[in-house]
Design a protein around this motif. Structure first.
Motif, PDB file in Angstrom:
ATOM      1  N   HIS A 178       0.835  -1.196   0.000  1.00  0.00           N
ATOM      2  CA  HIS A 178       0.000   0.000   0.000  1.00  0.00           C
ATOM      3  C   HIS A 178       0.873   1.251   0.000  1.00  0.00           C
ATOM      4  O   HIS A 178       1.849   1.328   0.742  1.00  0.00           O
ATOM      5  N   ASN A 179       0.499   2.200  -0.884  1.00  0.00           N
ATOM      6  CA  ASN A 179       1.171   3.492  -0.910  1.00  0.00           C
ATOM      7  C   ASN A 179       2.631   3.452  -1.367  1.00  0.00           C
ATOM      8  O   ASN A 179       3.358   4.402  -1.131  1.00  0.00           O
TER       9      ASN A 179
ATOM     10  N   ILE B  86     -19.172   4.992  -1.019  1.00  0.00           N
ATOM     11  CA  ILE B  86     -18.095   5.764  -0.406  1.00  0.00           C
ATOM     12  C   ILE B  86     -17.043   6.128  -1.442  1.00  0.00           C
ATOM     13  O   ILE B  86     -16.627   5.273  -2.229  1.00  0.00           O
ATOM     14  N   CYS B  87     -16.631   7.392  -1.429  1.00  0.00           N
ATOM     15  CA  CYS B  87     -15.552   7.796  -2.327  1.00  0.00           C
ATOM     16  C   CYS B  87     -14.250   7.775  -1.538  1.00  0.00           C
ATOM     17  O   CYS B  87     -13.968   8.671  -0.767  1.00  0.00           O
ATOM     18  N   LEU B  88     -13.496   6.713  -1.715  1.00  0.00           N
ATOM     19  CA  LEU B  88     -12.262   6.547  -0.964  1.00  0.00           C
ATOM     20  C   LEU B  88     -11.249   5.885  -1.893  1.00  0.00           C
ATOM     21  O   LEU B  88     -11.529   4.835  -2.476  1.00  0.00           O
ATOM     22  N   ASP B  89     -10.079   6.518  -2.042  1.00  0.00           N
ATOM     23  CA  ASP B  89      -9.130   6.043  -3.056  1.00  0.00           C
ATOM     24  C   ASP B  89      -8.704   4.588  -2.869  1.00  0.00           C
ATOM     25  O   ASP B  89      -8.574   3.856  -3.838  1.00  0.00           O
ATOM     26  N   ILE B  90      -8.536   4.156  -1.607  1.00  0.00           N
ATOM     27  CA  ILE B  90      -8.051   2.774  -1.429  1.00  0.00           C
ATOM     28  C   ILE B  90      -9.115   1.743  -1.801  1.00  0.00           C
ATOM     29  O   ILE B  90      -8.798   0.570  -1.976  1.00  0.00           O
ATOM     30  N   LEU B  91     -10.368   2.183  -1.934  1.00  0.00           N
ATOM     31  CA  LEU B  91     -11.393   1.236  -2.393  1.00  0.00           C
ATOM     32  C   LEU B  91     -11.416   1.180  -3.915  1.00  0.00           C
ATOM     33  O   LEU B  91     -12.120   0.375  -4.508  1.00  0.00           O
ATOM     34  N   LYS B  92     -10.669   2.075  -4.548  1.00  0.00           N
ATOM     35  CA  LYS B  92     -10.656   2.110  -6.010  1.00  0.00           C
ATOM     36  C   LYS B  92      -9.243   1.909  -6.533  1.00  0.00           C
ATOM     37  O   LYS B  92      -8.664   0.850  -6.359  1.00  0.00           O
ATOM     38  N   ASP B  93      -8.684   2.954  -7.163  1.00  0.00           N
ATOM     39  CA  ASP B  93      -7.398   2.770  -7.847  1.00  0.00           C
ATOM     40  C   ASP B  93      -6.215   2.591  -6.901  1.00  0.00           C
ATOM     41  O   ASP B  93      -5.186   2.076  -7.294  1.00  0.00           O
ATOM     42  N   LYS B  94      -6.363   3.030  -5.637  1.00  0.00           N
ATOM     43  CA  LYS B  94      -5.232   2.903  -4.717  1.00  0.00           C
ATOM     44  C   LYS B  94      -5.296   1.617  -3.900  1.00  0.00           C
ATOM     45  O   LYS B  94      -4.580   1.471  -2.914  1.00  0.00           O
ATOM     46  N   TRP B  95      -6.169   0.710  -4.265  1.00  0.00           N
ATOM     47  CA  TRP B  95      -6.260  -0.550  -3.539  1.00  0.00           C
ATOM     48  C   TRP B  95      -4.949  -1.322  -3.684  1.00  0.00           C
ATOM     49  O   TRP B  95      -4.340  -1.340  -4.757  1.00  0.00           O
ATOM     50  N   SER B  96      -4.518  -1.928  -2.604  1.00  0.00           N
ATOM     51  CA  SER B  96      -3.356  -2.809  -2.647  1.00  0.00           C
ATOM     52  C   SER B  96      -3.750  -4.105  -1.960  1.00  0.00           C
ATOM     53  O   SER B  96      -4.434  -4.082  -0.925  1.00  0.00           O
ATOM     54  N   PRO B  97      -3.325  -5.242  -2.498  1.00  0.00           N
ATOM     55  CA  PRO B  97      -3.691  -6.517  -1.863  1.00  0.00           C
ATOM     56  C   PRO B  97      -3.101  -6.665  -0.469  1.00  0.00           C
ATOM     57  O   PRO B  97      -3.506  -7.553   0.277  1.00  0.00           O
ATOM     58  N   ALA B  98      -2.145  -5.771  -0.123  1.00  0.00           N
ATOM     59  CA  ALA B  98      -1.576  -5.841   1.213  1.00  0.00           C
ATOM     60  C   ALA B  98      -2.455  -5.113   2.235  1.00  0.00           C
ATOM     61  O   ALA B  98      -2.202  -5.170   3.440  1.00  0.00           O
ATOM     62  N   LEU B  99      -3.487  -4.421   1.750  1.00  0.00           N
ATOM     63  CA  LEU B  99      -4.443  -3.806   2.672  1.00  0.00           C
ATOM     64  C   LEU B  99      -5.408  -4.890   3.157  1.00  0.00           C
ATOM     65  O   LEU B  99      -5.512  -5.951   2.559  1.00  0.00           O
ATOM     66  N   GLN B 100      -6.108  -4.578   4.267  1.00  0.00           N
ATOM     67  CA  GLN B 100      -7.013  -5.571   4.843  1.00  0.00           C
ATOM     68  C   GLN B 100      -8.348  -4.932   5.199  1.00  0.00           C
ATOM     69  O   GLN B 100      -8.506  -3.713   5.121  1.00  0.00           O
ATOM     70  N   ILE B 101      -9.279  -5.787   5.637  1.00  0.00           N
ATOM     71  CA  ILE B 101     -10.582  -5.284   6.095  1.00  0.00           C
ATOM     72  C   ILE B 101     -10.344  -4.252   7.195  1.00  0.00           C
ATOM     73  O   ILE B 101     -10.921  -3.168   7.199  1.00  0.00           O
ATOM     74  N   ARG B 102      -9.436  -4.599   8.108  1.00  0.00           N
ATOM     75  CA  ARG B 102      -9.094  -3.726   9.223  1.00  0.00           C
ATOM     76  C   ARG B 102      -8.646  -2.345   8.739  1.00  0.00           C
ATOM     77  O   ARG B 102      -9.172  -1.324   9.189  1.00  0.00           O
TER      78      ARG B 102
END
Lengths: 500, 151
Positions: A178-179, B86-102
């Motif tokens: 991420h980021n 919701i307009c949130l970048d990590i839910l769209k183009d900034k999503w990374s598979p290393a992100l989690q539900i948390r």
């Protein structure tokens, strides 16, 4: 599959000097042959996907002899500068290199530091947990970019596959963390990807941006064709792809001689957008003289009553003046020929005339386009005829004239089609009259050839056919050349005056 | 449906073992990819004191693609529209598979603390947030009281 197949290029060429770049300019014989049938002077090359990759690699190596950084980094930088070598060199040597690498989202190769330490799982010392699948692996099964974020091979493969296949990203896939903006270089991508189909798509995405950024390269616009054309200078000239499609290198449209790219574009826009709808409205409707509502006359009576309930004006369709006097004995539309009414009618006459003019040229343009489509069916019927002739003791080579005839017919149709675009914009003068005569001759000759091939040929004696067909297509081709030469001469001597 | 990937099982376990303060996420009894989420309105925000229900769904190719999250409770926020999207970048183009539900839910909670009217989803709300912030905040408080405090 050996290792080299897996990468876009091998690193062993790192030290190669730039002199192997020039070889791509040589035009191989195959494309040379095709070239001659269209234009003797304009040289070009047809590149396959592999050739494009090779050409790209050569560009990278050329830059690399100067900048001396890893090839993959050079590629990312070149892509960042839209493959403009000079721009890259300028920034590389004159600007702040740290900023440059940061902007291009690569790690500065001169300052390698491991930004992130591999995360060591507590339970089992010497193993790492993959942040994507939550599985624990020995360090050898984890990998990452210079930024230090490590994931397992399986997750990398899935991540890259999703980016490539679902999102169509090639050049700008960032690290999976991420980021983290650091870009995945092509070598790493090719190493981590498993499915050959995905690799192929990736290669295509990479080459695509290379071709699209490069002025001297253009994809063949034919559907599903993967070849590109490479020229040494840009000009509006016909190029023939290996797939058979002939197009204008400058604009990518079907080869459109005698009309030039700019006018053709204007014409296509005119045909596409609804400017003609508004012309129709202007030509076929009038505005109520009182409330300005648009009115279409749908019956014979000239006594108009505006249907706008707040207006209900009575007026004469012909003179747009009030209707009242028309019913009386002193009926005379001319009587109301005041300046205003006259101006309205003049404007309407004008747009009606413009519409008529457009429709005239458009009809003929469309008609030849339609015919051209039908002529392609001729290839099938001509093929039967050719087989029939071969059964009557004619050799294969002897019957090729029939296919040639259809080729010429199609070329003539295409030329004729575009002559109407040219003519639409042309202002009348002595040369335009000659042009129209040429156009008339070519059109007549083309129709004769078309009719002969489509109909009369069936009743002819096989022996007579060859002579007649050859006479006809040679005449057509001659008329076509004469017309084109005349137009080209006009371009050189500035004969042509355009109306819009 | 195919067996649940290890990642989802582990993530759910960890979410249960170490819950995030102010957030609860419970998988649905019949669908382990569907989570019932409750986010408490952050302190010192117009949403303070509210309990906001959300739904969160992990698509087939999660974690390669982002979870789908939607507010169920009505909320007056420039980056959340009438349908709760919701307009949130990590839910769209900034999503990374290393992100989690948390991390996603924490970001949503942070979005409640710091609305971003310059990147709006609900245009009328964002407009008011920019021209008359105090009135917008009053509205947000009113909506929180009306829709997020009853249950």
């Amino acid at each position: 599959m050996n290792v080299d197949d897996d990468t876009l290029y091998d690193d062993s060429g790192n030290e190669t000097s730039g002199d192997d770049v020039d070889f791509v300019i040589d035009v191989d014989n195959a494309s040379n042959k095709e070239l001659h049938s269209y234009d003797d002077e304009y040289q070009y090359e047809v590149l396959s996907t592999d050739d494009i990759v090779q050409h790209m690699v050569d560009c990278i190596k050329e830059v690399n002899t100067v900048v001396q950084i890893p090839l993959t980094t050079t590629r990312i930088l070149l892509n960042y500068f839209n493959w403009d070598k000079e721009k890259l060199m300028e920034r590389f040597f004159d600007g702040n290199q740290d900023d440059l690498f940061k902007e291009a989202h690569v790690i500065n190769p001169f300052k390698k530091v491991n930004a992130v330490k591999p995360k060591i799982s507590n339970k089992l010392l010497g193993t790492e947990e993959c942040d994507i699948c939550f599985m624990v692996f020995p360090p050898t099964q984890m990998t990452g970019l210079e930024c230090g974020h490590r994931f397992c091979y399986q997750c990398w493969n899935e991540y890259l596959t999703t980016k490539i296949m679902e999102e169509g990203v090639g050049q700008t896939i960032a690290c999976a963390a991420h980021n983290c903006p650091i870009l995945v270089d092509d070598q790493t991508a090719m190493r981590l990807l498993k499915d050959p189909r995905v690799k192929l798509k990736y290669q295509h995405l990479i080459t695509n941006s290379f071709v699209e950024c490069n002025r001297l390269l253009r994809w063949c616009p034919s559907p599903d064709c993967s070849f590109a054309i490479k020229v040494s200078y840009v000009e509006a000239k016909p190029v023939a792809c290996r797939c058979g499609h002939v197009f204008c290198f400058a604009c990518g449209e079907n080869w459109h001689d005698p009309v030039r790219c700019g006018l053709l574009k204007k014409w296509q826009k005119k045909c596409d957008d609804d400017s003609e709808t508004s012309n129709w409205i202007a030509a076929n409707t009038k505005e109520c003289p009182k409330c300005n509502a648009t009115i279409e006359k749908d019956g014979g009576c000239n006594h108009m009553i505006c249907k706008n309930q707040n207006c209900k004006a009575d007026f004469c369709w012909v003179c747009l003046g009030p209707w009242e006097p028309h019913g009386s004995s002193w009926y005379n539309c001319n009587r109301y020929d005041e300046d205003e009414a006259k101006a309205a009618r003049d404007a309407q006459e004008k747009s009606r005339a413009a519409l008529q003019r457009y429709l005239f040229y458009c009809n003929r343009y469309m008609n030849h386009m339609q015919s051209l489509r039908f002529e392609h069916k001729l290839y099938a019927s001509v093929k039967d005829k050719m087989e029939e002739m071969q059964q009557h003791n004619m050799s294969w080579i002897e019957v090729q004239f029939l296919k040639k005839a259809v080729d010429i017919l199609c070329q003539c149709r295409q030329t004729l089609m575009y002559t109407y675009v040219f003519a639409y914009y042309l202002k009348k003068n002595n040369q335009s009259v000659i042009f129209e005569d040429n156009q008339k001759d070519l059109e007549r000759a083309t129709e004769l050839l078309s009719e002969y091939l489509e109909r009369d040929i069936t009743q002819e004696n096989l022996i007579d056919i060859k002579q007649k067909v050859q006479d006809k297509y040679r005449y057509c081709d001659g008329r076509r050349m004469a017309l084109l030469d005349h137009v080209h001469e006009g371009y050189e001597k500035d004969w042509w005056v355009y109306s819009e | 449906m195919a067996a649940l990937p290890r990642r989802i099982i582990k993530e759910t376990q960890r979410l249960m073992q170490e819950p995030v303060p102010g957030i609860s996420a419970v998988p649905d009894d019949s669908n382990a990819r569907y989570f019932h989420v409750i986010v408490t309105g952050p302190e010192d925000s117009p949403f303070e004191g509210g309990l906001f229900k959300l739904e969160l769904f992990l698509p087939e190719d999660y974690p390669m693609s982002a979870p789908k999250v939607r507010f169920i409770t009505k909320i007056y926020h420039p980056n959340i529209d009438r349908l709760g999207r919701i307009c949130l970048d990590i839910l769209k183009d900034k999503w990374s598979p290393a992100l989690q539900i948390r991390t996603v839910l924490l970001s949503i909670q942070a979005l409640l603390s710091a609305p971003n009217p310059d990147d709006p989803l609900a245009n009328d709300v964002a407009e008011l947030w920019k021209v008359n912030e105090s009135e917008a905040i009053r509205n947000a408080k009113e909506w929180t009281r009306r829709y997020a405090m009853d249950n």
